[in-house]
Design a protein around this motif. Structure first.
Motif, PDB file in Angstrom:
ATOM      1  N   ASP A  45       0.872  -1.140  -0.002  1.00 48.18           N
ATOM      2  CA  ASP A  45      -0.101  -0.120   0.142  1.00 48.18           C
ATOM      3  C   ASP A  45       0.827   1.360   0.005  1.00 48.18           C
ATOM      4  O   ASP A  45       1.977   1.281   0.737  1.00 48.18           O
ATOM      5  N   VAL A  46       0.228   2.321  -0.688  1.00 49.25           N
ATOM      6  CA  VAL A  46       1.166   3.499  -0.704  1.00 49.25           C
ATOM      7  C   VAL A  46       0.287   4.647  -0.349  1.00 49.25           C
ATOM      8  O   VAL A  46      -0.547   5.101  -1.079  1.00 49.25           O
ATOM      9  N   ASP A  47       0.628   5.266   0.687  1.00 52.71           N
ATOM     10  CA  ASP A  47      -0.184   6.385   1.109  1.00 52.71           C
ATOM     11  C   ASP A  47       0.617   7.513   1.340  1.00 52.71           C
ATOM     12  O   ASP A  47       0.480   8.505   2.252  1.00 52.71           O
ATOM     13  N   THR A  48       2.124   7.789   1.238  1.00 54.92           N
ATOM     14  CA  THR A  48       2.809   8.616   1.550  1.00 54.92           C
ATOM     15  C   THR A  48       3.535   9.153   0.197  1.00 54.92           C
ATOM     16  O   THR A  48       3.914   8.234  -0.834  1.00 54.92           O
ATOM     17  N   LEU A  49       3.911  10.408   0.025  1.00 56.19           N
ATOM     18  CA  LEU A  49       4.933  11.155  -0.529  1.00 56.19           C
ATOM     19  C   LEU A  49       6.418  11.487   0.093  1.00 56.19           C
ATOM     20  O   LEU A  49       5.996  11.604   1.143  1.00 56.19           O
ATOM     21  N   LEU A  50       7.219  11.528  -0.920  1.00 53.59           N
ATOM     22  CA  LEU A  50       8.445  11.646  -0.206  1.00 53.59           C
ATOM     23  C   LEU A  50       9.051  12.940  -0.568  1.00 53.59           C
ATOM     24  O   LEU A  50       9.623  12.842  -1.716  1.00 53.59           O
ATOM     25  N   VAL A  52      12.851  14.657  -0.762  1.00 50.85           N
ATOM     26  CA  VAL A  52      14.155  14.216  -0.406  1.00 50.85           C
ATOM     27  C   VAL A  52      14.987  15.444  -0.101  1.00 50.85           C
ATOM     28  O   VAL A  52      15.122  16.441  -0.634  1.00 50.85           O
ATOM     29  N   VAL A  53      15.604  15.294   1.297  1.00 49.34           N
ATOM     30  CA  VAL A  53      16.566  16.336   1.621  1.00 49.34           C
ATOM     31  C   VAL A  53      17.894  16.024   1.177  1.00 49.34           C
ATOM     32  O   VAL A  53      18.512  16.937   0.967  1.00 49.34           O
ATOM     33  N   ASP A  54      18.382  14.701   1.343  1.00 49.34           N
ATOM     34  CA  ASP A  54      19.702  14.294   0.906  1.00 49.34           C
ATOM     35  C   ASP A  54      19.539  12.947   0.476  1.00 49.34           C
ATOM     36  O   ASP A  54      19.054  12.157   0.774  1.00 49.34           O
ATOM     37  N   GLY A  55      20.443  12.705  -0.695  1.00 43.43           N
ATOM     38  CA  GLY A  55      20.537  11.480  -0.986  1.00 43.43           C
ATOM     39  C   GLY A  55      20.145  11.203  -2.633  1.00 43.43           C
ATOM     40  O   GLY A  55      19.914  12.262  -3.302  1.00 43.43           O
ATOM     41  N   CYS A  56      20.115   9.881  -2.963  1.00 48.17           N
ATOM     42  CA  CYS A  56      19.754   9.690  -4.560  1.00 48.17           C
ATOM     43  C   CYS A  56      18.723   8.454  -4.251  1.00 48.17           C
ATOM     44  O   CYS A  56      19.177   7.745  -3.862  1.00 48.17           O
ATOM     45  N   LEU A  57      17.408   8.599  -5.136  1.00 56.87           N
ATOM     46  CA  LEU A  57      16.620   7.502  -4.952  1.00 56.87           C
ATOM     47  C   LEU A  57      16.360   7.080  -6.565  1.00 56.87           C
ATOM     48  O   LEU A  57      16.339   8.030  -7.196  1.00 56.87           O
ATOM     49  N   ARG A  58      15.511   6.051  -6.721  1.00 54.24           N
ATOM     50  CA  ARG A  58      15.230   5.703  -7.948  1.00 54.24           C
ATOM     51  C   ARG A  58      13.854   4.853  -7.581  1.00 54.24           C
ATOM     52  O   ARG A  58      13.702   4.178  -6.623  1.00 54.24           O
ATOM     53  N   THR A  59      12.990   5.129  -8.913  1.00 52.62           N
ATOM     54  CA  THR A  59      11.803   4.342  -8.999  1.00 52.62           C
ATOM     55  C   THR A  59      12.005   3.536 -10.027  1.00 52.62           C
ATOM     56  O   THR A  59      12.360   3.836 -11.120  1.00 52.62           O
ATOM     57  N   TYR A  60      11.620   2.226 -10.022  1.00 51.71           N
ATOM     58  CA  TYR A  60      11.879   1.288 -11.077  1.00 51.71           C
ATOM     59  C   TYR A  60      10.592   0.139 -11.063  1.00 51.71           C
ATOM     60  O   TYR A  60      10.171   0.036  -9.768  1.00 51.71           O
ATOM     61  N   PHE A  61      10.403  -0.483 -12.021  1.00 50.29           N
ATOM     62  CA  PHE A  61       9.729  -1.809 -11.840  1.00 50.29           C
ATOM     63  C   PHE A  61      10.539  -2.738 -12.646  1.00 50.29           C
ATOM     64  O   PHE A  61      11.460  -2.645 -13.366  1.00 50.29           O
ATOM     65  N   ILE A  62      10.068  -4.228 -12.344  1.00 52.89           N
ATOM     66  CA  ILE A  62      10.680  -5.246 -12.746  1.00 52.89           C
ATOM     67  C   ILE A  62       9.461  -6.106 -13.724  1.00 52.89           C
ATOM     68  O   ILE A  62       8.312  -6.430 -13.401  1.00 52.89           O
ATOM     69  N   ASP A  63      10.030  -5.998 -15.027  1.00 51.52           N
ATOM     70  CA  ASP A  63       8.807  -6.613 -15.986  1.00 51.52           C
ATOM     71  C   ASP A  63       8.924  -8.381 -15.873  1.00 51.52           C
ATOM     72  O   ASP A  63       9.567  -8.996 -14.746  1.00 51.52           O
ATOM     73  N   ILE A  80       9.162  12.114  -4.411  1.00 56.79           N
ATOM     74  CA  ILE A  80       9.075  10.744  -5.065  1.00 56.79           C
ATOM     75  C   ILE A  80       8.015   9.798  -4.198  1.00 56.79           C
ATOM     76  O   ILE A  80       7.769  10.065  -3.218  1.00 56.79           O
ATOM     77  N   SER A  81       7.414   8.931  -5.125  1.00 54.76           N
ATOM     78  CA  SER A  81       6.670   7.868  -4.696  1.00 54.76           C
ATOM     79  C   SER A  81       6.089   6.970  -5.909  1.00 54.76           C
ATOM     80  O   SER A  81       6.633   7.372  -6.820  1.00 54.76           O
ATOM     81  N   ASP A  82       5.365   6.111  -5.509  1.00 55.04           N
ATOM     82  CA  ASP A  82       4.724   5.207  -6.670  1.00 55.04           C
ATOM     83  C   ASP A  82       3.593   6.225  -6.682  1.00 55.04           C
ATOM     84  O   ASP A  82       2.290   5.710  -6.169  1.00 55.04           O
ATOM     85  N   MET A  83       3.728   7.079  -7.625  1.00 52.96           N
ATOM     86  CA  MET A  83       2.447   8.209  -7.962  1.00 52.96           C
ATOM     87  C   MET A  83       1.261   7.296  -8.437  1.00 52.96           C
ATOM     88  O   MET A  83       0.043   7.911  -8.180  1.00 52.96           O
ATOM     89  N   VAL A  84       1.265   6.342  -9.065  1.00 53.85           N
ATOM     90  CA  VAL A  84       0.155   5.586  -9.563  1.00 53.85           C
ATOM     91  C   VAL A  84      -0.560   5.004  -8.400  1.00 53.85           C
ATOM     92  O   VAL A  84      -1.826   5.062  -8.427  1.00 53.85           O
TER      93      VAL A  84
END
Length: 194
Positions: A45-50, A52-63, A80-84
Protein backbone atom coordinates in the motif's frame (compact mmCIF):
# COMPACT_ATOMS: atom_id res chain seq x y z
CA UNK A 1 23.24 18.37 8.89
CA UNK A 2 20.36 20.46 10.17
CA UNK A 3 17.42 18.95 8.32
CA UNK A 4 15.05 21.66 9.56
CA UNK A 5 16.98 24.19 7.49
CA UNK A 6 16.63 22.00 4.39
CA UNK A 7 13.01 21.25 5.22
CA UNK A 8 11.98 24.88 5.39
CA UNK A 9 13.88 25.66 2.17
CA UNK A 10 10.84 24.15 0.44
CA UNK A 11 8.52 26.59 2.12
CA UNK A 12 10.77 29.69 2.20
CA UNK A 13 8.87 31.40 -0.63
CA UNK A 14 5.56 30.98 1.19
CA UNK A 15 4.22 33.54 3.62
CA UNK A 16 3.34 31.32 6.56
CA UNK A 17 2.40 32.13 10.12
CA UNK A 18 4.27 30.31 12.88
CA UNK A 19 1.13 28.23 13.48
CA UNK A 20 1.02 27.22 9.81
CA UNK A 21 4.74 26.37 9.82
CA UNK A 22 4.25 24.17 12.86
CA UNK A 23 1.20 22.47 11.32
CA UNK A 24 3.23 21.66 8.22
CA UNK A 25 6.23 20.45 10.23
CA UNK A 26 3.98 18.20 12.34
CA UNK A 27 2.73 16.43 9.20
CA UNK A 28 6.18 15.58 7.82
CA UNK A 29 8.19 12.75 9.35
CA UNK A 30 11.95 12.63 8.92
CA UNK A 31 13.31 9.26 7.84
CA UNK A 32 16.86 8.02 7.26
CA UNK A 33 17.64 5.20 4.83
CA UNK A 34 20.84 3.37 3.95
CA UNK A 35 22.22 2.86 0.46
CA UNK A 36 20.53 -0.16 -1.13
CA UNK A 37 17.47 0.02 1.15
CA UNK A 38 14.06 -0.34 -0.49
CA UNK A 39 11.51 2.22 0.70
CA UNK A 40 8.55 1.01 -1.36
CA UNK A 41 8.08 -2.50 -2.72
CA UNK A 42 5.83 -3.68 -5.51
CA UNK A 43 2.54 -4.86 -3.98
CA UNK A 44 2.61 -2.60 -0.91
CA UNK A 45 0.00 0.00 0.00
CA UNK A 46 1.27 3.51 -0.78
CA UNK A 47 -0.13 6.46 1.13
CA UNK A 48 2.93 8.72 1.42
CA UNK A 49 4.87 11.17 -0.69
CA UNK A 50 8.57 11.59 0.04
CA UNK A 51 10.51 14.84 -0.12
CA UNK A 52 14.24 14.20 -0.60
CA UNK A 53 16.48 16.23 1.71
CA UNK A 54 19.70 14.39 0.91
CA UNK A 55 20.73 11.36 -1.13
CA UNK A 56 19.58 9.81 -4.38
CA UNK A 57 16.64 7.46 -4.94
CA UNK A 58 15.22 5.73 -7.96
CA UNK A 59 11.81 4.40 -8.93
CA UNK A 60 11.81 1.22 -11.01
CA UNK A 61 9.71 -1.76 -11.97
CA UNK A 62 10.60 -5.29 -12.94
CA UNK A 63 8.93 -6.77 -16.02
CA UNK A 64 7.76 -10.37 -16.49
CA UNK A 65 11.20 -11.35 -17.80
CA UNK A 66 12.92 -9.98 -14.68
CA UNK A 67 14.36 -6.91 -16.39
CA UNK A 68 14.50 -3.67 -14.37
CA UNK A 69 13.19 -0.44 -15.90
CA UNK A 70 14.18 2.79 -14.14
CA UNK A 71 11.36 5.34 -14.23
CA UNK A 72 12.67 8.21 -12.12
CA UNK A 73 15.61 9.46 -10.08
CA UNK A 74 15.14 11.84 -7.18
CA UNK A 75 17.73 14.00 -5.40
CA UNK A 76 17.63 17.00 -3.05
CA UNK A 77 14.43 19.05 -3.32
CA UNK A 78 12.57 16.40 -5.36
CA UNK A 79 9.40 14.52 -4.51
CA UNK A 80 9.09 10.78 -5.10
CA UNK A 81 6.58 7.98 -4.58
CA UNK A 82 4.76 5.37 -6.59
CA UNK A 83 2.45 8.05 -7.98
CA UNK A 84 0.15 5.53 -9.69
CA UNK A 85 -0.51 3.74 -6.41
CA UNK A 86 -0.59 6.97 -4.38
CA UNK A 87 -3.21 8.73 -6.49
CA UNK A 88 -5.32 5.70 -7.39
CA UNK A 89 -5.05 4.22 -3.88
CA UNK A 90 -3.96 0.85 -5.24
CA UNK A 91 -1.01 -1.43 -4.52
CA UNK A 92 2.46 -0.32 -5.61
CA UNK A 93 3.57 -1.35 -9.07
CA UNK A 94 7.02 0.19 -8.60
CA UNK A 95 9.91 -0.19 -6.19
CA UNK A 96 11.82 2.74 -4.73
CA UNK A 97 15.47 2.16 -3.83
CA UNK A 98 18.07 4.37 -2.15
CA UNK A 99 21.13 4.68 -4.38
CA UNK A 100 22.92 6.57 -1.59
CA UNK A 101 22.33 7.03 2.13
CA UNK A 102 19.27 9.28 2.11
CA UNK A 103 17.20 11.55 4.31
CA UNK A 104 13.59 12.14 3.33
CA UNK A 105 10.49 13.73 4.80
CA UNK A 106 7.40 11.56 4.43
CA UNK A 107 3.87 12.94 4.43
CA UNK A 108 0.67 10.89 4.39
CA UNK A 109 -2.18 11.46 1.95
CA UNK A 110 -4.59 12.48 4.74
CA UNK A 111 -2.11 15.09 6.02
CA UNK A 112 -1.67 16.53 2.52
CA UNK A 113 -5.44 16.86 2.18
CA UNK A 114 -5.70 18.46 5.62
CA UNK A 115 -2.91 20.97 4.90
CA UNK A 116 -4.33 21.81 1.46
CA UNK A 117 -7.67 22.57 3.09
CA UNK A 118 -6.27 24.52 6.08
CA UNK A 119 -3.40 26.42 4.41
CA UNK A 120 -4.18 27.84 0.95
CA UNK A 121 -0.53 28.62 0.12
CA UNK A 122 0.40 25.00 0.88
CA UNK A 123 -2.35 23.92 -1.51
CA UNK A 124 -0.89 26.19 -4.20
CA UNK A 125 2.64 24.83 -3.66
CA UNK A 126 1.45 21.22 -3.68
CA UNK A 127 -0.55 21.76 -6.86
CA UNK A 128 2.36 23.47 -8.63
CA UNK A 129 4.73 20.60 -7.66
CA UNK A 130 2.29 18.01 -8.99
CA UNK A 131 1.77 20.01 -12.19
CA UNK A 132 5.54 20.22 -12.65
CA UNK A 133 5.79 16.48 -12.16
CA UNK A 134 3.14 15.83 -14.81
CA UNK A 135 4.94 18.14 -17.24
CA UNK A 136 8.22 16.31 -16.57
CA UNK A 137 6.65 12.92 -17.27
CA UNK A 138 5.03 14.21 -20.48
CA UNK A 139 8.34 15.60 -21.71
CA UNK A 140 10.05 12.30 -20.96
CA UNK A 141 7.42 10.35 -22.90
CA UNK A 142 7.83 12.69 -25.89
CA UNK A 143 11.63 12.37 -25.73
CA UNK A 144 11.42 8.57 -25.64
CA UNK A 145 9.13 8.59 -28.66
CA UNK A 146 10.90 11.20 -30.77
CA UNK A 147 14.60 11.29 -29.82
CA UNK A 148 17.41 8.85 -30.47
CA UNK A 149 19.51 7.48 -27.61
CA UNK A 150 22.22 10.14 -27.94
CA UNK A 151 19.68 12.95 -27.84
CA UNK A 152 17.98 11.41 -24.77
CA UNK A 153 21.34 11.14 -22.98
CA UNK A 154 22.31 14.71 -23.88
CA UNK A 155 18.95 15.95 -22.61
CA UNK A 156 19.38 13.97 -19.38
CA UNK A 157 22.83 15.37 -18.56
CA UNK A 158 21.71 18.87 -19.50
CA UNK A 159 18.56 18.67 -17.38
CA UNK A 160 19.99 16.69 -14.44
CA UNK A 161 23.75 17.36 -14.33
CA UNK A 162 24.16 16.30 -10.69
CA UNK A 163 22.39 12.96 -10.89
CA UNK A 164 24.72 11.16 -13.27
CA UNK A 165 27.49 10.99 -10.65
CA UNK A 166 25.15 9.33 -8.14
CA UNK A 167 23.80 6.52 -10.32
CA UNK A 168 25.30 3.37 -11.75
CA UNK A 169 25.66 3.02 -15.50
CA UNK A 170 23.06 0.26 -15.72
CA UNK A 171 20.51 2.41 -13.83
CA UNK A 172 21.08 5.31 -16.21
CA UNK A 173 20.98 3.02 -19.26
CA UNK A 174 17.72 1.54 -17.98
CA UNK A 175 16.26 5.04 -17.52
CA UNK A 176 17.26 5.94 -21.10
CA UNK A 177 15.93 2.66 -22.48
CA UNK A 178 19.31 1.52 -23.82
CA UNK A 179 22.00 -1.02 -22.93
CA UNK A 180 25.07 -0.15 -20.87
CA UNK A 181 27.17 -0.85 -23.97
CA UNK A 182 25.19 1.75 -25.92
CA UNK A 183 25.65 4.24 -23.09
CA UNK A 184 29.43 3.67 -23.14
CA UNK A 185 29.49 4.13 -26.93
CA UNK A 186 27.48 7.38 -26.69
CA UNK A 187 29.81 8.75 -24.01
CA UNK A 188 32.88 7.82 -26.08
CA UNK A 189 31.45 9.55 -29.18
CA UNK A 190 30.59 12.64 -27.18
CA UNK A 191 34.06 12.85 -25.64
CA UNK A 192 35.58 12.77 -29.16
CA UNK A 193 33.44 15.78 -30.13
CA UNK A 194 34.60 17.81 -27.11
Amino acid sequence: MNTDIFFFDVFKSLYLTETEKQAIRNCFHEKHYKKGELIILNGQDVDTLLYVVDGCLRTYFIDEKGKEHTIQFAVHDWWISDMVAFFSQTKAIYNIECLEDSIVFAIHREDIEKLCFQIPVFNKLYRSKMEGSIVGYQKRILANLSQNATERYERFIETYPNIEMSVKNYHLASYLGITTESLSRIRKEMSKRS
